[in-house]
Write a protein that holds these residues in place. Structure first.
Motif, PDB file in Angstrom:
ATOM      1  N   ALA A   1       8.425   0.428  -2.109  1.00 45.11           N
ATOM      2  CA  ALA A   1       8.010   1.756  -1.619  1.00 45.11           C
ATOM      3  C   ALA A   1       8.456   2.891  -2.542  1.00 45.11           C
ATOM      4  CB  ALA A   1       8.547   1.994  -0.203  1.00 45.11           C
ATOM      5  N   GLU A   2       9.684   2.839  -2.984  1.00 47.49           N
ATOM      6  CA  GLU A   2      10.165   3.945  -3.823  1.00 47.49           C
ATOM      7  C   GLU A   2       9.427   4.008  -5.148  1.00 47.49           C
ATOM      8  OE1 GLU A   2      14.205   4.868  -4.304  1.00 47.49           O
ATOM      9  OE2 GLU A   2      14.756   4.310  -2.263  1.00 47.49           O
TER      10      GLU A   2
ATOM     11  N   ASP B   1       3.061   7.620  -7.600  1.00 48.90           N
ATOM     12  CA  ASP B   1       2.125   8.561  -6.973  1.00 48.90           C
ATOM     13  C   ASP B   1       2.481  10.006  -7.283  1.00 48.90           C
ATOM     14  OD1 ASP B   1      -0.084   9.264  -5.313  1.00 48.90           O
ATOM     15  OD2 ASP B   1       1.318   9.730  -3.701  1.00 48.90           O
ATOM     16  N   ALA B   2       3.766  10.258  -7.485  1.00 50.27           N
ATOM     17  CA  ALA B   2       4.197  11.636  -7.743  1.00 50.27           C
ATOM     18  C   ALA B   2       3.657  12.148  -9.075  1.00 50.27           C
ATOM     19  CB  ALA B   2       5.714  11.737  -7.718  1.00 50.27           C
TER      20      ALA B   2
ATOM     21  N   MET C   1       2.350   3.970   2.898  1.00 51.08           N
ATOM     22  CA  MET C   1       2.156   2.511   2.902  1.00 51.08           C
ATOM     23  C   MET C   1       3.227   1.826   3.748  1.00 51.08           C
ATOM     24  SD  MET C   1      -0.545   1.592   1.213  1.00 51.08           S
ATOM     25  CE  MET C   1      -0.251  -0.140   0.814  1.00 51.08           C
ATOM     26  N   ARG C   2       4.428   2.321   3.648  1.00 46.19           N
ATOM     27  CA  ARG C   2       5.529   1.741   4.415  1.00 46.19           C
ATOM     28  C   ARG C   2       5.278   1.893   5.921  1.00 46.19           C
ATOM     29  NH1 ARG C   2      10.987   4.095   2.400  1.00 46.19           N
ATOM     30  NH2 ARG C   2      12.072   2.114   2.144  1.00 46.19           N
ATOM     31  N   ARG C   3       4.877   3.090   6.313  1.00 47.11           N
ATOM     32  CA  ARG C   3       4.566   3.305   7.736  1.00 47.11           C
ATOM     33  C   ARG C   3       3.397   2.436   8.172  1.00 47.11           C
ATOM     34  NH1 ARG C   3       5.046   9.474   7.512  1.00 47.11           N
ATOM     35  NH2 ARG C   3       2.822   9.386   7.136  1.00 47.11           N
TER      36      ARG C   3
ATOM     37  N   ASP D   1       6.975  -6.778   3.825  1.00 47.76           N
ATOM     38  CA  ASP D   1       8.158  -6.967   2.977  1.00 47.76           C
ATOM     39  C   ASP D   1       7.943  -6.436   1.567  1.00 47.76           C
ATOM     40  OD1 ASP D   1       9.361  -8.085   5.140  1.00 47.76           O
ATOM     41  OD2 ASP D   1       9.158 -10.177   4.460  1.00 47.76           O
ATOM     42  N   THR D   2       6.788  -6.731   1.016  1.00 40.79           N
ATOM     43  CA  THR D   2       6.583  -6.318  -0.379  1.00 40.79           C
ATOM     44  C   THR D   2       6.407  -4.798  -0.473  1.00 40.79           C
ATOM     45  OG1 THR D   2       5.547  -7.017  -2.449  1.00 40.79           O
ATOM     46  CG2 THR D   2       4.053  -6.521  -0.650  1.00 40.79           C
ATOM     47  N   VAL D   3       5.782  -4.218   0.528  1.00 39.93           N
ATOM     48  CA  VAL D   3       5.631  -2.759   0.524  1.00 39.93           C
ATOM     49  C   VAL D   3       7.001  -2.100   0.652  1.00 39.93           C
ATOM     50  CG1 VAL D   3       4.821  -0.797   1.895  1.00 39.93           C
ATOM     51  CG2 VAL D   3       3.255  -2.669   1.343  1.00 39.93           C
TER      52      VAL D   3
END
Lengths: 573, 573
Positions: free
Chosen positions: B384-385, B391-392, B403-405, B378-380
């Protein structure tokens, strides 16, 4: 785009040189192309394929055990000349005759046809099998007019395996034709390619669109639609090909097929595999049994973006030929028997040539012919850009370049022949071969044919009379029509050549000297060239009619008129 | 650009499916990748290679007789997971141990390293040989840091031929390392590629320019210069590679070399042949003897425009391995002995799995672990965005997606394990494998390692005490550092994991309950994550320093802090 080259005009030659250097295990360089590096088997048929450069692995990449015995390698996107095809066939021939196979394009048909004639004249049995697999290029009832694309592989493979099995020429040709009759391809394109040294692509497809049925040189397709998913493309491929079953097949169910999914250059392997996944599902669902599928780059057009699917409907006699072992640079299958490479000495040296003896009179006439070829070279040089501009309206704009290469090459060969005391006939024949060789393309071939016809009538014995020259020009005119397939009214050089030949003959018959008769004929030629400005469809690789301008004459017609005009000045009055 | 796909997230899987459908003569699908279709030879070493998708023929295209025994196939441009490598190795193993070989990229090193450890734990001898041939990616004194590119082919070929010759594992590994020590590649690029489903290229090269030494995923090169001619490029290739002779070679003269000229995707065959023509001349002039050159597409990056030259400096023992027959989908040489394909039944069914029995207490703890993984998911999901944006700045922007996957995959596997009455240890181990498998990349691997370490300490027997959990987290922290190679101060997730583990241990030792100790540790983690905002160089595929923003924390550090925070809420106080 194509990025790596040196002088763009050397591209095809340098590429072939590098290809041979990288593949000495398989091939040897001979004049005109390559032949297998393995020893020839006496009495077997030699399969000689060929076409323009820029389509690797077609055609040189398909030479080796179980595949072709030789490949004639033309310039970029241009047919090899008859001279090249002939030279490769002579080098590959091992006494069992020669099967020529190639994609069904006007230039290739012409050059391979001429080469075949020359082989037959020399007593070498020869059959020619053009490949006509592209269903988009003509309706099913006009199969013979269809272009050849990735189905080349099926036809070449079958012919070569049959030849290596020791079958006689008639049987190899029958099987190759049967393979062609049972091979269907359908292609799409997403973007064009840029030829070496060009700054603009040869053609383009709008972003996000797919050109359906577009040819591998940008020949017009049958429609355009939005970019599909991989699965949708697979469905389009399969449904289109299943809609045209080969003769004698009523339902796909239970049939066995070879399958070729070929990328044109920048559609890459993983994408092709995603498409193939769905193709395999759909063929399975239709009840087809897939045999030895090929997924990769089999016929390319530099980095053109596109792909095609080919179905090769097998029979009991075709299947073992399709699955037979093969070992060529770009197509390998199973395990071929190990053989040692041929000794380099075994490869005949076709460059070695002998100038036949000629009479003093003919050598004098040869000097006139040489002067005429120099005048031709000068006038072509002077008008090359203009010819390119005219050709760009209705053709691909390369007429000026091709004529320039041809005229320069023809003159060079004539000079060499003259320096070795050639007669007029030999000098013209050498010029003919060099012209066709260096110009490439359809017009190169036709100029080669015309000059060879003239040469044959002129000979190396007598000083040619006005009657002989007129007869030679008439012969040239007939041969160009026969081999090129065009007639008066098609708005090609034939529209000029025929009235030129007729006027020349009738004035000579009426008693005019050659100079005066030629003068009158050249005037008729000039008027006829103007007459080609009316719009009609043309054979060969033409743009869609809508894009052509009414009122522009045919470039080949104009250049012929200019040339006969220039030749007048070197003829005695 | 890459044009043909369905759902972009299915691309690698669908491509592999199509590849296998097209190549059943050579390969069989197994979990994680492919293995040879031919029967295994008991007692022989199995060579297992692998890497991300998008580089065909690397890596699945190089599986077959005389080439690799198996390939682990990752997602697009992403390392296969340790789970995948392990599964392929288990399927390929025939009792002689396993040699793993792969390009030297952080993610691959991590996953292949973990897989090796797992194989060793299971009693299967295993050696790992990363390929480090790209001379542009690090100076000669740092050879171990160099990336692997087209030299893969030389190392894989030697290892595979040695394995097929029946040599023992130590000897196969020695020869593979020797081959790698004697292989050097140098590449250039003219334009980037667009991944399936992306609208923008992964990177670009200015028109008319050449990026020297650019990596096959766009890793920074060593310079940029105007577009050269084909001959100039050949000269740059050869002079660069001859400037770094392998150990023990004083002069190129008289040496024998394997040569690989590889196109990256849209630089096509004819162009490569033009370049090779000059390469062959230059190598000849330098006194080198070229043995079995390869010119084509050996390691690609979709339709990236570029090329590389590889020299493989042969020795008397390497040469017969380089020239040995091979028969894989994309690399074939000579004639391999004919063997029948393996029966499909012979391929072990690795999907079959058994959940080990667990105590009632451990099953109760498994429910807590499941709740924790749900909170993590849930927290990921929620962040995620934001993680992607962070990270970008310093990475490639895919951290949020990965991480989401991973979190979703881990939870799904945990739910399946719980439904089958797994204990806490097994549940966490399944979650670990699924996380690494689905997330891919370096952070996926590290999360897999961390959860596996925790799982090993927790086990399936006892209800884990606070001490056991703290010890498990400490073990995870140590394993992540060992396998990831990062230490505190490198500004990675290790900067957070270490203080988190230390705080947790010290508070548990001081007598706090698990909940309270975790609370304190999570706070320490949050502070540590903020501390990663200072700029330092990072391992792996980082942008040039000049492009990175000072003041942005590391995405992996931030996500770890968020996750331990979320887990707090499901722990008892």
């Amino acid at each position: 785009m194509t990025r790596l080259f040196n002088d763009p005009s050397d591209f095809a030659e340098e590429s072939l040189e590098g290809f041979v250097a990288a593949h000495r295990r398989w091939v040897r360089r001979v004049p005109g192309g390559v032949i297998r590096a393995t020893p020839r088997v006496p009495g077997n048929v030699a399969v000689v394929v060929g076409g323009g450069s820029g389509h690797y692995p077609a055609f040189a990449g398909l030479v080796g055990q179980g595949m072709a015995h030789g490949a004639a390698v033309g310039n970029v996107f241009a047919s090899p000349s008859a001279q090249q095809v002939h030279a490769v066939a002579r080098a590959a021939d091992s006494g069992g005759g020669v099967l020529l196979s190639f994609g069904n394009y006007a230039g290739d048909v012409l050059h391979f046809g001429q080469a075949r004639q020359r082989l037959l004249d020399e007593g070498i049995p020869c059959e020619a099998v053009p490949v006509t697999d592209d269903v988009s290029s003509a309706p099913a009832r006009d199969r013979d007019r269809r272009r050849g694309v990735a189905g080349d592989l099926a036809v070449f493979k079958v012919a070569s395996a049959a030849a290596d099995a020791g079958l006689p020429l008639a049987e190899v040709a029958r099987l190759a034709r049967l393979a062609n009759d049972r091979t269907r391809s359908f292609g799409v394109a997403f973007d064009g390619c840029t030829l070496p040294g060009s700054t603009e692509p040869l053609f383009t497809v709008p972003a996000g669109r797919m050109a359906v049925g577009l040819g591998i040189h940008g020949e017009p397709g049958i429609g355009e639609q939005p970019m599909p998913t991989a699965d949708e493309l697979a469905e389009l491929f399969v449904s289109t090909l299943l809609a045209e079953l080969p003769p004698g097949v009523d339902t796909p169910r239970g049939q066995r097929v070879g399958v070729i999914l070929s990328g044109l250059g920048s559609v890459k392997y993983e994408e092709l595999f995603v498409v193939y996944r769905r193709v395999a599902q759909l063929l399975d669902r239709a009840g087809l049994e897939v045999v030895d599928p090929e997924v990769g780059e089999l016929v390319t057009s530099f980095d053109m973006a596109g792909a095609s699917l080919t179905l090769f409907w097998l029979t009991d006699e075709l299947e073992p030929l399709w699955t037979a072992p093969a070992d060529s640079p770009a197509h390998r299958k199973g395990s071929v028997p190990r053989v040692e490479g041929a000794d380099d000495d075994e490869i005949p040296d076709l460059a070695q040539d002998v100038v036949p003896p000629a009479s003093e009179e003919s050598r004098a006439s040869a000097r006139t012919a040489l002067a005429a070829l120099a005048a031709v070279r000068d006038t072509v040089e002077e008008h090359a850009e203009e010819l390119g501009r005219i050709d760009a309206v209705a053709g691909d704009g390369d007429h000026g370049i091709g004529m320039r290469r041809g005229a320069a090459g023809g003159l060079r060969a004539a000079e060499e022949a003259a320096a070795r005391d050639a007669g007029a006939g030999t000098l013209l024949a050498r010029a003919a071969d060099a012209w066709a060789d260096e110009a490439g393309g359809t017009s190169g071939a036709l100029w080669g044919v015309a000059l060879r016809s003239l040469a044959a009538v002129v000979g190396d014995e007598q000083r040619p009379s006005a009657q002989a020259v007129a007869a030679g020009v008439r012969a040239a005119s007939e041969d160009v029509m026969r081999l090129g397939g065009a007639v008066v009214g098609d708005k090609t050089m034939v529209d000029v050549l025929v009235p030129f030949a007729e006027t020349l003959s009738s004035r000579v018959e009426a008693g005019d000297a050659l100079g005066a008769a030629w003068e009158a004929a050249a005037e008729a030629a000039g008027r006829a060239a103007e007459g080609t400005a009316d719009l009609v469809p043309r054979m060969g690789r033409a743009r869609p009619l809508a894009e052509r301008s009414v009122g522009t004459p045919d470039a080949g017609a104009v250049s012929l008129a200019l040339i006969v005009r220039a030749v007048r000045d070197v003829l005695p009055d």
